[in-house]
Design an enzyme around this catalytic site. Sequence first.
Site, PDB file in Angstrom:
ATOM      1  N   CYS A  25     -10.146   4.275   7.430  1.00  0.00           N
ATOM      2  CA  CYS A  25      -8.909   5.143   7.243  1.00  0.00           C
ATOM      3  C   CYS A  25      -9.813   6.775   7.142  1.00  0.00           C
ATOM      4  O   CYS A  25      -9.208   7.120   6.845  1.00  0.00           O
ATOM      5  CB  CYS A  25      -8.807   3.973   5.755  1.00  0.00           C
ATOM      6  SG  CYS A  25     -10.287   3.239   5.091  1.00  0.00           S
ATOM      7  N   CYS A  26     -11.061   6.342   6.686  1.00  0.00           N
ATOM      8  CA  CYS A  26     -11.534   7.728   6.431  1.00  0.00           C
ATOM      9  C   CYS A  26     -12.065   8.838   7.016  1.00  0.00           C
ATOM     10  O   CYS A  26     -11.634   9.533   6.860  1.00  0.00           O
ATOM     11  CB  CYS A  26     -12.869   7.354   5.045  1.00  0.00           C
ATOM     12  SG  CYS A  26     -12.739   6.506   3.942  1.00  0.00           S
TER      13      CYS A  26
ATOM     14  N   GLU B 175     -11.993  -2.399  -4.078  1.00  0.00           N
ATOM     15  CA  GLU B 175     -11.896  -0.714  -3.447  1.00  0.00           C
ATOM     16  C   GLU B 175     -11.441   0.230  -4.649  1.00  0.00           C
ATOM     17  O   GLU B 175     -10.235   0.654  -4.372  1.00  0.00           O
ATOM     18  CB  GLU B 175     -11.264  -0.277  -2.252  1.00  0.00           C
ATOM     19  CG  GLU B 175     -11.763  -1.250  -1.172  1.00  0.00           C
ATOM     20  CD  GLU B 175     -11.454  -0.821   0.080  1.00  0.00           C
ATOM     21  OE1 GLU B 175     -10.126  -1.005   0.195  1.00  0.00           O
ATOM     22  OE2 GLU B 175     -12.461  -0.707   0.969  1.00  0.00           O
TER      23      GLU B 175
ATOM     24  N   CYS C 163     -11.375   8.362   1.190  1.00  0.00           N
ATOM     25  CA  CYS C 163     -10.229   8.128   1.454  1.00  0.00           C
ATOM     26  C   CYS C 163      -9.178   8.256  -0.569  1.00  0.00           C
ATOM     27  O   CYS C 163      -7.951   9.826  -0.541  1.00  0.00           O
ATOM     28  CB  CYS C 163      -9.135   7.282   2.342  1.00  0.00           C
ATOM     29  SG  CYS C 163      -9.213   7.450   3.719  1.00  0.00           S
TER      30      CYS C 163
ATOM     31  N   HIS D 212       0.803  -1.404  -0.066  1.00  0.00           N
ATOM     32  CA  HIS D 212       0.188  -0.271   0.142  1.00  0.00           C
ATOM     33  C   HIS D 212       0.858   1.661   0.126  1.00  0.00           C
ATOM     34  O   HIS D 212       1.432   1.656   1.286  1.00  0.00           O
ATOM     35  CB  HIS D 212      -0.792  -0.606   0.938  1.00  0.00           C
ATOM     36  CG  HIS D 212      -1.923   0.801   1.459  1.00  0.00           C
ATOM     37  ND1 HIS D 212      -1.663   1.941   0.757  1.00  0.00           N
ATOM     38  CD2 HIS D 212      -3.627   0.482   1.831  1.00  0.00           C
ATOM     39  CE1 HIS D 212      -2.835   2.765   1.081  1.00  0.00           C
ATOM     40  NE2 HIS D 212      -3.926   1.975   1.379  1.00  0.00           N
TER      41      HIS D 212
HETATM   42  O1  FUB Z   1      -5.561  -0.466   3.341  1.00  0.00           O
HETATM   43  C1  FUB Z   1      -5.401   0.741   4.439  1.00  0.00           C
HETATM   44  C2  FUB Z   1      -6.956   1.597   3.934  1.00  0.00           C
HETATM   45  O2  FUB Z   1      -7.954   0.518   4.184  1.00  0.00           O
HETATM   46  C3  FUB Z   1      -6.868   1.579   2.102  1.00  0.00           C
HETATM   47  O3  FUB Z   1      -6.399   3.325   1.954  1.00  0.00           O
HETATM   48  C4  FUB Z   1      -8.139   2.069   2.318  1.00  0.00           C
HETATM   49  O4  FUB Z   1      -8.869   1.399   1.106  1.00  0.00           O
HETATM   50  C5  FUB Z   1      -8.723   0.489   2.932  1.00  0.00           C
HETATM   51  O5  FUB Z   1      -8.876  -0.174   2.449  1.00  0.00           O
HETATM   52 ZN    ZN Z   2     -11.213   5.221   3.749  1.00  0.00          ZN
END
Ligand code: FUB
Ligand code: ZN
Length: 634
Positions: A411-412, A315, A333, A189
């Site tokens: 996360c958001c 996603e 996000c 990521h």
């Molecule tokens: O995996 C970390 C965060 O959680 C991602 O950026 C989001 O899309 C969610 O999956």
């Molecule tokens: Zn998010």
Amino acid sequence: MRIQNQIKQGDYRSDGFIGRYQRLVSSTVIPYQYAVLNDNAEGAEKSHVVQNFINAGKALRGEDTGDGFYGMVFQDSDAAKWIEAAAYSLKNFPDPALEKQLDDLIDIIADAQDEDGYLDTYFTVKDKEKRWTNLLEAHELYCAGHMAEAACACYEALGKRKLLDVMLKNTAHIYKVFIKENHGGFPGHPEIELALMKMYRLSGDRKCLELAEYFINSRGCDTDFYKRECEARKWQVWGNDAGNADYQQSGVPLRKAENAVGHAVRAVYLYTGMADLAAETGDSELYEACKRLWNSITRRQMYITGGIGSTVHGEAFSVNYDLPPDTAYAETCASIGLMFFASRMLENEVKGEYADVMEQAFYNTVLAGMQLDGKRFFYVNPLEVIPGISGVSPTHRHDLTQRPRWYACACCPPNAARLISSFGKYAYGESEDTVYCHLFASGHVSFGNGMELSCETDYPYSFTVKYNVKGNGSVAIRIPAWSRKYSLSVNGVSSDLKPCSGYVYIPANGGCEITLTLDDTPRFVYASPAIPRLTGFAAVCRGPLVYCFEGADNDGDVLSLTLDTSGVISVSEEPDTLGGIVKISVPALRTAKTDALYTSRRPDQTDCTAYAVPYYTWGNRGENQMRVWLPFTK
Ligand code: FUB
Ligand code: ZN
């Protein structure tokens, strides 16, 4: 010439519409999220993130770790984003009690750092031996990136150095593993790339720059890395497909990339880091790749709301023009990441379209991600919601009709908080002799080049923006592409300056007063016929705001409405509705309901008025139907 957009946070504080959001973040969102992170918020999902850090500290001291680790493998990042939001917000609104909470949390985090600089509670609590064995899934570099961003915010906004020192030590550790010991691979990521660039600019530590270059330049060169990694380890987090290189944005060297692919948040965080690096080093090949990726997103894969990543499956980005309104994913996000990408593209080249998209994402998807009271949040941002189907049917389960209080994968919410409290970083930029006004917001800003600027406006509901400028140099002001006309006056004298790449450049010469008036006419917007289901549909926008039709304003039923786009759109100010909005009315037809599922009898249609509210306010009056796109007639 490099434009610096990440202006010092201390030099900017907003009033007006943005200021009200920043105050909400300070008074409600940050305290609420602090309670959540400490598992003290009633009705919210368990977080345990602070306890994870406490338990990691215990593990390092050889003590009993109590209830151990809980949550997502990247749970640490929730604390990092909260710290970042709190640091920026404290600069805007000093608050000793919050500052103490921040300092205490930093102490707890510092205690969770291993002697060698390693910092990640999942591995420290659960199994130290597995460090760096699962770059694909385990998010160690992602968490490090978020904590590095938090560290930069604390230092830059508050002069607090402790977390920055922790993260520079952590970077030295990562540098040793990846550069000196040649571990190989790149983050599953992405995020650390953009964070390293921030830390490099703040600290001057060249290890940060070298690491960012390494992660960006090596990505996509060794396309089998994740497969080999997967074969070598005997454990997994979710069982991600190590062979799906496109999903990982690692199918081709990034410089050769043509299309934005894969997980949307990962993609835009990565592209932000690339654009950062291109701007810092003047790497035009890398910037060309960024431009192709930008076009791939904004010309073929972006919702009208600035939402991206249309499919729930992974996603992720889907394929070009696959932008269904009702099954949209459009994670909050991802739109925040798109704003990051846009702001770094502006550092490479001052072009109105970058700021236009930044604004589109902010006023629509990002703000819609938060309830007007600051206590509930959307992760997924659909453009159509029908109670009974949305959130229920297997194909629409992810599209909720109401914002939850919190998420197991959270996360958001803290991402929105850190973005809003650092709005000035996206609104303004500067070079040696010019200040750039990318976004419009009331407030005062002083720039590193000695210029100062005060802005007065009720944007996005009024379209007159007044600037009082002090100092020598030029002021570059964006003329948004949606504004079909505008007027400009400098020191009271009308000016016919024409925009260059979307910006008018006004010489300030010791100071001046500028008044810009943009087009306040509401407008219909139509989608490309290449987007399935939207041919014959129209949306309504005013300024940067996309509007939506909700049942609450339309007798509970928006599915039977058809817009008459030959009619005139009217506006009315409603200061007591949804925190103060301008409501829109459109001549429309209402199709009569029938009992039969199908009938060969043409249904009656009667004239009516359809009412629309700004998309960012949807879902604040209980569960009801919502549509951004309505069919049109004439
Ligand atoms: O995996 C970390 C965060 O959680 C991602 O950026 C989001 O899309 C969610 O999956
Ligand atoms: Zn998010």
